[in-house]
Design an enzyme around this catalytic site. Structure first.
Site, PDB file in Angstrom:
ATOM      1  N   ALA A  25       0.832  -1.217   0.000  1.00 16.65           N
ATOM      2  CA  ALA A  25       0.000   0.000   0.000  1.00 16.65           C
ATOM      3  C   ALA A  25       0.860   1.258   0.000  1.00 16.65           C
ATOM      4  O   ALA A  25       1.735   1.427   0.842  1.00 16.65           O
ATOM      5  CB  ALA A  25      -0.915  -0.013   1.225  1.00 16.65           C
ATOM      6  N   TYR A  79       7.918  11.337  -4.118  1.00 20.37           N
ATOM      7  CA  TYR A  79       7.571   9.910  -4.064  1.00 20.37           C
ATOM      8  C   TYR A  79       8.757   9.088  -3.569  1.00 20.37           C
ATOM      9  O   TYR A  79       8.640   8.325  -2.600  1.00 20.37           O
ATOM     10  CB  TYR A  79       7.125   9.401  -5.438  1.00 20.37           C
ATOM     11  CG  TYR A  79       7.156   7.893  -5.557  1.00 20.37           C
ATOM     12  CD1 TYR A  79       6.260   7.098  -4.850  1.00 20.37           C
ATOM     13  CD2 TYR A  79       8.112   7.255  -6.359  1.00 20.37           C
ATOM     14  CE1 TYR A  79       6.301   5.713  -4.931  1.00 20.37           C
ATOM     15  CE2 TYR A  79       8.160   5.878  -6.456  1.00 20.37           C
ATOM     16  CZ  TYR A  79       7.260   5.100  -5.737  1.00 20.37           C
ATOM     17  OH  TYR A  79       7.307   3.723  -5.810  1.00 20.37           O
ATOM     18  N   LYS A 128       9.335   6.853  -0.102  1.00 21.72           N
ATOM     19  CA  LYS A 128       9.654   5.423  -0.081  1.00 21.72           C
ATOM     20  C   LYS A 128      10.972   5.195   0.666  1.00 21.72           C
ATOM     21  O   LYS A 128      11.105   4.227   1.418  1.00 21.72           O
ATOM     22  CB  LYS A 128       9.751   4.866  -1.506  1.00 21.72           C
ATOM     23  CG  LYS A 128       8.436   4.811  -2.264  1.00 21.72           C
ATOM     24  CD  LYS A 128       7.385   3.919  -1.631  1.00 21.72           C
ATOM     25  CE  LYS A 128       7.730   2.447  -1.744  1.00 21.72           C
ATOM     26  NZ  LYS A 128       6.594   1.597  -1.248  1.00 21.72           N
ATOM     27  N   THR A 144      11.223   0.498  -4.018  1.00 25.54           N
ATOM     28  CA  THR A 144      11.536   0.876  -5.393  1.00 25.54           C
ATOM     29  C   THR A 144      13.023   1.169  -5.588  1.00 25.54           C
ATOM     30  O   THR A 144      13.705   1.599  -4.648  1.00 25.54           O
ATOM     31  CB  THR A 144      10.723   2.137  -5.767  1.00 25.54           C
ATOM     32  OG1 THR A 144      11.167   2.626  -7.019  1.00 25.54           O
ATOM     33  CG2 THR A 144      10.880   3.252  -4.728  1.00 25.54           C
ATOM     34  N   ASP A 145      13.482   1.020  -6.834  1.00 25.84           N
ATOM     35  CA  ASP A 145      14.865   1.396  -7.151  1.00 25.84           C
ATOM     36  C   ASP A 145      15.048   2.922  -7.145  1.00 25.84           C
ATOM     37  O   ASP A 145      16.176   3.413  -7.131  1.00 25.84           O
ATOM     38  CB  ASP A 145      15.300   0.804  -8.495  1.00 25.84           C
ATOM     39  CG  ASP A 145      14.451   1.244  -9.683  1.00 25.84           C
ATOM     40  OD1 ASP A 145      13.491   2.027  -9.495  1.00 25.84           O
ATOM     41  OD2 ASP A 145      14.754   0.814 -10.824  1.00 25.84           O
ATOM     42  N   GLU A 146      13.927   3.668  -7.148  1.00 24.58           N
ATOM     43  CA  GLU A 146      14.044   5.135  -7.211  1.00 24.58           C
ATOM     44  C   GLU A 146      14.686   5.717  -5.954  1.00 24.58           C
ATOM     45  O   GLU A 146      15.135   6.863  -5.976  1.00 24.58           O
ATOM     46  CB  GLU A 146      12.668   5.776  -7.435  1.00 24.58           C
ATOM     47  CG  GLU A 146      12.034   5.350  -8.726  1.00 24.58           C
ATOM     48  CD  GLU A 146      10.936   6.287  -9.222  1.00 24.58           C
ATOM     49  OE1 GLU A 146      10.828   7.417  -8.719  1.00 24.58           O
ATOM     50  OE2 GLU A 146      10.199   5.874 -10.128  1.00 24.58           O
TER      51      GLU A 146
HETATM   52  P1  NAD Z   1      -0.818   1.283  -7.093  1.00 23.36           P
HETATM   53  O1  NAD Z   1      -0.841   2.772  -6.992  1.00 23.36           O
HETATM   54  O2  NAD Z   1      -1.314   0.617  -8.313  1.00 23.36           O
HETATM   55  O3  NAD Z   1      -1.625   0.646  -5.868  1.00 23.36           O
HETATM   56  C1  NAD Z   1      -1.491   1.095  -4.553  1.00 23.36           C
HETATM   57  C2  NAD Z   1      -2.594   0.434  -3.733  1.00 23.36           C
HETATM   58  O4  NAD Z   1      -2.436   0.850  -2.367  1.00 23.36           O
HETATM   59  C3  NAD Z   1      -4.002   0.849  -4.148  1.00 23.36           C
HETATM   60  O5  NAD Z   1      -4.843  -0.280  -4.220  1.00 23.36           O
HETATM   61  C4  NAD Z   1      -4.440   1.787  -3.045  1.00 23.36           C
HETATM   62  O6  NAD Z   1      -5.849   1.802  -2.851  1.00 23.36           O
HETATM   63  C5  NAD Z   1      -3.698   1.229  -1.853  1.00 23.36           C
HETATM   64  N1  NAD Z   1      -3.453   2.189  -0.779  1.00 23.36           N
HETATM   65  C6  NAD Z   1      -2.844   3.397  -0.878  1.00 23.36           C
HETATM   66  N2  NAD Z   1      -2.792   3.996   0.319  1.00 23.36           N
HETATM   67  C7  NAD Z   1      -3.359   3.137   1.207  1.00 23.36           C
HETATM   68  C8  NAD Z   1      -3.581   3.160   2.608  1.00 23.36           C
HETATM   69  N3  NAD Z   1      -3.233   4.226   3.353  1.00 23.36           N
HETATM   70  N4  NAD Z   1      -4.156   2.092   3.209  1.00 23.36           N
HETATM   71  C9  NAD Z   1      -4.539   1.012   2.460  1.00 23.36           C
HETATM   72  N5  NAD Z   1      -4.360   0.948   1.126  1.00 23.36           N
HETATM   73  C10 NAD Z   1      -3.783   1.984   0.511  1.00 23.36           C
HETATM   74  O7  NAD Z   1       0.685   0.885  -6.783  1.00 23.36           O
HETATM   75  P2  NAD Z   1       1.585  -0.272  -7.415  1.00 23.36           P
HETATM   76  O8  NAD Z   1       2.146   0.214  -8.693  1.00 23.36           O
HETATM   77  O9  NAD Z   1       0.838  -1.531  -7.354  1.00 23.36           O
HETATM   78  O10 NAD Z   1       2.783  -0.295  -6.350  1.00 23.36           O
HETATM   79  C11 NAD Z   1       2.693  -1.118  -5.188  1.00 23.36           C
HETATM   80  C12 NAD Z   1       3.939  -0.911  -4.347  1.00 23.36           C
HETATM   81  O11 NAD Z   1       5.078  -1.224  -5.120  1.00 23.36           O
HETATM   82  C13 NAD Z   1       4.120   0.538  -3.875  1.00 23.36           C
HETATM   83  O12 NAD Z   1       4.621   0.503  -2.568  1.00 23.36           O
HETATM   84  C14 NAD Z   1       5.157   1.095  -4.837  1.00 23.36           C
HETATM   85  O13 NAD Z   1       5.917   2.110  -4.218  1.00 23.36           O
HETATM   86  C15 NAD Z   1       5.995  -0.122  -5.115  1.00 23.36           C
HETATM   87  N6  NAD Z   1       6.680  -0.133  -6.412  1.00 23.36           N
HETATM   88  C16 NAD Z   1       5.960   0.024  -7.575  1.00 23.36           C
HETATM   89  C17 NAD Z   1       6.617  -0.037  -8.806  1.00 23.36           C
HETATM   90  C18 NAD Z   1       5.899   0.114 -10.121  1.00 23.36           C
HETATM   91  O14 NAD Z   1       6.548   0.100 -11.159  1.00 23.36           O
HETATM   92  N7  NAD Z   1       4.574   0.232 -10.145  1.00 23.36           N
HETATM   93  C19 NAD Z   1       8.000  -0.249  -8.836  1.00 23.36           C
HETATM   94  C20 NAD Z   1       8.697  -0.342  -7.625  1.00 23.36           C
HETATM   95  C21 NAD Z   1       8.024  -0.326  -6.423  1.00 23.36           C
HETATM   96  O1  DAU Z   2      11.458   2.528 -10.924  1.00 22.41           O
HETATM   97  C1  DAU Z   2      10.357   2.096 -10.179  1.00 22.41           C
HETATM   98  C2  DAU Z   2       9.242   3.121 -10.271  1.00 22.41           C
HETATM   99  O2  DAU Z   2       8.702   3.025 -11.582  1.00 22.41           O
HETATM  100  C3  DAU Z   2       8.149   2.917  -9.223  1.00 22.41           C
HETATM  101  O3  DAU Z   2       8.696   3.092  -7.939  1.00 22.41           O
HETATM  102  C4  DAU Z   2       6.992   3.882  -9.439  1.00 22.41           C
HETATM  103  O4  DAU Z   2       5.951   3.581  -8.532  1.00 22.41           O
HETATM  104  C5  DAU Z   2       6.502   3.734 -10.855  1.00 22.41           C
HETATM  105  O5  DAU Z   2       5.495   4.693 -11.094  1.00 22.41           O
HETATM  106  C6  DAU Z   2       7.640   3.907 -11.858  1.00 22.41           C
HETATM  107  O6  DAU Z   2       8.124   5.260 -11.859  1.00 22.41           O
HETATM  108  P1  DAU Z   2       8.445   6.053 -13.223  1.00 22.41           P
HETATM  109  O7  DAU Z   2       8.317   7.492 -12.943  1.00 22.41           O
HETATM  110  O8  DAU Z   2       9.712   5.566 -13.822  1.00 22.41           O
HETATM  111  O9  DAU Z   2       7.217   5.499 -14.129  1.00 22.41           O
HETATM  112  P2  DAU Z   2       6.264   6.219 -15.172  1.00 22.41           P
HETATM  113  O10 DAU Z   2       5.464   5.154 -15.839  1.00 22.41           O
HETATM  114  O11 DAU Z   2       5.518   7.371 -14.570  1.00 22.41           O
HETATM  115  O12 DAU Z   2       7.283   6.822 -16.236  1.00 22.41           O
HETATM  116  C7  DAU Z   2       8.188   5.980 -16.937  1.00 22.41           C
HETATM  117  C8  DAU Z   2       9.050   6.877 -17.800  1.00 22.41           C
HETATM  118  O13 DAU Z   2       8.220   7.441 -18.842  1.00 22.41           O
HETATM  119  C9  DAU Z   2       9.636   8.071 -17.058  1.00 22.41           C
HETATM  120  O14 DAU Z   2      10.919   8.361 -17.586  1.00 22.41           O
HETATM  121  C10 DAU Z   2       8.683   9.209 -17.380  1.00 22.41           C
HETATM  122  C11 DAU Z   2       8.211   8.869 -18.776  1.00 22.41           C
HETATM  123  N1  DAU Z   2       6.839   9.313 -19.091  1.00 22.41           N
HETATM  124  C12 DAU Z   2       5.829   8.930 -18.251  1.00 22.41           C
HETATM  125  C13 DAU Z   2       4.534   9.334 -18.487  1.00 22.41           C
HETATM  126  C14 DAU Z   2       3.418   8.935 -17.544  1.00 22.41           C
HETATM  127  C15 DAU Z   2       6.574  10.069 -20.229  1.00 22.41           C
HETATM  128  O15 DAU Z   2       7.495  10.389 -21.007  1.00 22.41           O
HETATM  129  N2  DAU Z   2       5.292  10.467 -20.469  1.00 22.41           N
HETATM  130  C16 DAU Z   2       4.249  10.147 -19.636  1.00 22.41           C
HETATM  131  O16 DAU Z   2       3.088  10.563 -19.887  1.00 22.41           O
END
Ligand code: NAD
Ligand code: DAU
Length: 362
Positions: A79, A154, A158, A128-130
């Site tokens: 979450a 963000y 994290k 996350t790697d960020e």
């Molecule tokens: P997402 O935004 O799709 O989902 C987040 C979920 O958390 C949602 O269902 C939301 O309702 C729930 N949530 C948010 N705040 C809450 C709270 N206070 N209590 C209960 N539920 C809550 O996110 P995701 O892309 O599935 O990412 C999941 C996890 O993985 C996050 O911690 C994110 O930082 C991490 N992560 C994501 C990525 C990526 O590429 N998407 C990469 C690296 C790490």
């Molecule tokens: O690296 C892990 C992270 O990857 C997670 O921790 C985050 O939750 C997840 O959102 C993601 O972060 P990014 O910022 O890298 O993802 P995003 O999909 O938003 O963007 C990917 C790349 O594309 C980034 O360089 C920004 C670019 N981008 C993104 C959007 C939404 C665009 O050029 N145009 C866009 O409209």
């Protein structure tokens, strides 16, 4: 046997994880706790056997009650607020959910699991790697010992949550593991992230907004590979350790976008029904999808490159990604084309409002 509380299980990765773990560990009990923010969709868990609890990780009394009454011994903590662009426009929700929310969860776990003589347990934190910041072109990939240097609200939130998890292990003996992974893509991803946003825009003939020069590099990880990595960390990870999980697919955004455009063109060429379903797509009119590419202002503080050194996860967890980006992307496109009902449901709600306000200002 593990009895799981999956926080954020109605989000993108959480829902995929519940589906994955249900298949690999069918006897385990799974309780999902999700606040159903704009990013949470109950429909992402349709047909999956689990208990769903609508609630906030910051509700310590609720979490303590769930841990006690359901006999939970494993928390898998997804979450969070997860979108970098949203953190730039409104950082407060990131501090509340990612930092304070994680701390509430840790406090509840400590109260229930470490009271008295304690009980076997695991708190797995998904990060996350960020948190490691941005790499130059020749820099070595992020390892578990790379110093933290988060650049967006963000990633800072994290990083703070990672530090709290580490502190609860070292100070109180909470049995924690952490995974830091790269950019996920795949089914059930909310259409604000690059791949689902561009796919759905392409189907509707809307611009594909490329930030800056589009040469930012990400390591693309299919969500099911990520779920296998998390599962391996639960089953074989050592308490107190962190593991980096990557997809072995470092690509500049423009390459991802060109792959996406070509794949959409090929899908329309191979299936005449798509032109009827999506008449506004350029591909429906014999025009290439890449004509939708539009350069827009860069994201403030945009990280240039992420890359993952996953040798520790390979050696200690037996983790390796199972898909190439080409395979994972083809499966993802097929899923979005076959599951229009899911993303239409998402589009009907808050996503549409968010797109309207944000694209007006960009
Ligand atoms: P997402 O935004 O799709 O989902 C987040 C979920 O958390 C949602 O269902 C939301 O309702 C729930 N949530 C948010 N705040 C809450 C709270 N206070 N209590 C209960 N539920 C809550 O996110 P995701 O892309 O599935 O990412 C999941 C996890 O993985 C996050 O911690 C994110 O930082 C991490 N992560 C994501 C990525 C990526 O590429 N998407 C990469 C690296 C790490
Ligand atoms: O690296 C892990 C992270 O990857 C997670 O921790 C985050 O939750 C997840 O959102 C993601 O972060 P990014 O910022 O890298 O993802 P995003 O999909 O938003 O963007 C990917 C790349 O594309 C980034 O360089 C920004 C670019 N981008 C993104 C959007 C939404 C665009 O050029 N145009 C866009 O409209």
């Amino acid at each position: 046997m593990a009895s799981l509380l999956v926080t954020g299980g109605a989000g993108f990765i959480g829902a995929n994880f519940v589906r994955y773990r249900r298949t690999t560990h069918p006897a385990e009990a799974i309780v999902v706790l999700d606040a159903l923010t704009y990013a949470g969709n109950r429909a992402s868990l349709d047909g999956v056997e689990c208990e769903f609890v609508h609630g906030d990780i910051a509700d310590t009394a609720l979490v303590e009650r769930l841990l006690r009454e359901r006999g939970i011994n494993t928390i898998v903590h997804f979450a969070a607020e997860s979108h970098v662009d949203r953190s730039i426009h409104g950082p407060d929700a990131f501090i509340e959910n990612n930092v304070l929310g994680t701390h509430s969860l840790l406090k509840a776990a400590r109260t229930v699991w470490l009271a008295g003589s304690g009980m076997p347990h695991r708190f797995h934190h998904v990060s996350t790697d960020e948190v490691y910041g941005s790499l130059g072109p020749g820099d070595p990939a992020f390892s578990e010992t790379t110093p933290y240097a988060p650049n967006s609200p963000y990633s800072a939130s994290k990083a703070a949550s990672d530090h709290l998890v580490r502190a609860y292990h070292h100070t109180y003996g909470l049995q924690t593991t952490v995974t830091n992974c790269s950019n996920n893509y795949g089914p059930y991803q909310f259409p604000e992230k690059l791949i689902p946003l561009f796919l759905i825009n392409a189907l509707h003939g809307r611009p594909l907004p490329i930030y800056g020069d589009g040469l930012q590099v990400r390591d693309w990880l299919h969500v099911e590979d990520h779920c296998r990595g998390i599962s391996a960390a639960l089953d074989r990870g050592k308490p107190g350790e962190t593991y980096n999980i990557g997809g072995g697919a470092e690509l500049p955004n423009l390459t991802v976008i060109d792959t996406l455009c070509a794949a959409v063109d090929a899908a329309f060429a191979g299936d005449a029904a798509l032109a009827e379903r999506f008449p506004d797509a350029p591909a429906a009119k014999g025009i290439v999808t890449s004509t939708l590419k539009t350069t827009v202002a860069d994201r403030p503080g945009h990280d240039r490159r992420y890359a993952i050194d996953e040798r520790k996860a390979r050696a200690e967890l037996g983790y390796a990604p199972a898909r190439t980006f080409e395979q994972g992307f083809a499966a993802t496109l097929a899923w979005y084309l076959a599951n229009e009902g899911w993303w239409r449901g998402v589009l009907d709600g808050s996503y549409r409002d968010w797109v309207a306000t944000n694209y007006a200002t960009r």
